[in-house]
Motif scaffolding. Sequence first.
Motif, PDB file in Angstrom:
ATOM      1  N   ASP A  58      51.687  16.060  -3.088  1.00  0.00           N
ATOM      2  CA  ASP A  58      50.564  15.036  -3.512  1.00  0.00           C
ATOM      3  C   ASP A  58      49.555  15.029  -2.266  1.00  0.00           C
ATOM      4  OD1 ASP A  58      48.738  13.496  -4.800  1.00  0.00           O
ATOM      5  OD2 ASP A  58      50.027  11.848  -4.684  1.00  0.00           O
ATOM      6  N   ALA A  59      49.001  16.137  -1.829  1.00  0.00           N
ATOM      7  CA  ALA A  59      48.041  16.022  -0.773  1.00  0.00           C
ATOM      8  C   ALA A  59      47.191  17.280  -0.721  1.00  0.00           C
ATOM      9  CB  ALA A  59      48.935  16.183   0.502  1.00  0.00           C
ATOM     10  N   LEU A  60      46.084  17.288   0.162  1.00  0.00           N
ATOM     11  CA  LEU A  60      45.069  18.499  -0.082  1.00  0.00           C
ATOM     12  C   LEU A  60      45.453  19.765   0.085  1.00  0.00           C
ATOM     13  CD1 LEU A  60      42.315  16.851   2.330  1.00  0.00           C
ATOM     14  CD2 LEU A  60      42.165  17.057  -0.283  1.00  0.00           C
ATOM     15  N   PRO A  61      46.776  20.003   0.885  1.00  0.00           N
ATOM     16  CA  PRO A  61      47.253  21.389   0.776  1.00  0.00           C
ATOM     17  C   PRO A  61      47.461  21.790  -0.674  1.00  0.00           C
ATOM     18  CG  PRO A  61      47.901  20.304   2.847  1.00  0.00           C
ATOM     19  CD  PRO A  61      47.257  19.648   2.130  1.00  0.00           C
ATOM     20  N   GLY A  62      48.224  21.127  -1.368  1.00  0.00           N
ATOM     21  CA  GLY A  62      48.580  21.178  -2.853  1.00  0.00           C
ATOM     22  C   GLY A  62      47.469  21.549  -3.573  1.00  0.00           C
ATOM     23  N   GLU A  63      46.373  20.693  -3.333  1.00  0.00           N
ATOM     24  CA  GLU A  63      45.005  21.109  -4.121  1.00  0.00           C
ATOM     25  C   GLU A  63      44.398  22.383  -3.822  1.00  0.00           C
ATOM     26  OE1 GLU A  63      43.101  20.028  -6.861  1.00  0.00           O
ATOM     27  OE2 GLU A  63      44.816  19.217  -7.055  1.00  0.00           O
ATOM     28  N   ASP A  64      44.781  22.811  -2.610  1.00  0.00           N
ATOM     29  CA  ASP A  64      44.105  23.925  -2.065  1.00  0.00           C
ATOM     30  C   ASP A  64      44.918  25.285  -2.565  1.00  0.00           C
ATOM     31  OD1 ASP A  64      42.384  23.051  -0.448  1.00  0.00           O
ATOM     32  OD2 ASP A  64      43.581  23.296   1.529  1.00  0.00           O
ATOM     33  N   VAL A  65      46.315  25.020  -2.759  1.00  0.00           N
ATOM     34  CA  VAL A  65      46.890  25.961  -3.556  1.00  0.00           C
ATOM     35  C   VAL A  65      46.492  26.277  -4.935  1.00  0.00           C
ATOM     36  CG1 VAL A  65      49.346  26.870  -4.458  1.00  0.00           C
ATOM     37  CG2 VAL A  65      48.918  25.954  -2.106  1.00  0.00           C
ATOM     38  N   ALA A  66      46.457  24.860  -5.565  1.00  0.00           N
ATOM     39  CA  ALA A  66      46.024  25.046  -7.059  1.00  0.00           C
ATOM     40  C   ALA A  66      44.597  25.532  -7.290  1.00  0.00           C
ATOM     41  CB  ALA A  66      45.878  23.440  -7.471  1.00  0.00           C
ATOM     42  N   ALA A  67      43.623  25.305  -6.426  1.00  0.00           N
ATOM     43  CA  ALA A  67      42.532  26.086  -6.238  1.00  0.00           C
ATOM     44  C   ALA A  67      42.508  27.456  -6.207  1.00  0.00           C
ATOM     45  CB  ALA A  67      41.414  25.279  -5.264  1.00  0.00           C
TER      46      ALA A  67
END
Length: 147
Positions: free
Chosen positions: A73-82
């Motif tokens: 639950d952090a920005l690196p996880g959003e980067d992977v999803a993107a």
Amino acid sequence: MLSIFDWFGYRLAAQERYRLIKSAGFSSVMMLWGQQKGRGPDYRDAPGIARAAGLSVENIHAPTIGQHDLWQDALPGEDVAACYLQCVDDCHDLDIPTLVLHLPGDDYPPTAVGLERLRRIVGRAEQMGVDVALENLQNTGNIAFAF
């Protein structure tokens, strides 16, 4: 159809690599997607080059760098999803039927935010007519939680 992963250990121009693959009797390739294994920023040109050599493109394999962050639950996880969402878009735009991706390893238990990201990825893929294949090289349990 006889298919092979398009990276076989030698840094060759894409045209030469696909010519050799075709001449060895293969009819299809699976591609590593991203700027890894000696590929430059023009890796999205590879499907057209493979097709010009007479090969079909079976799938692209999403980058694995940061795959464990998908559950975080952090920005690196959003980067992977993107990144994975962009891979879905690339499959659609380049007429590639399947996206292969890794889930985080067993040392990274599934989280609600990670599963929601995965649902988003799969939802977009369904809308675009792209299949998603989950490869389980680094986990045995996480794949069971995916759906």
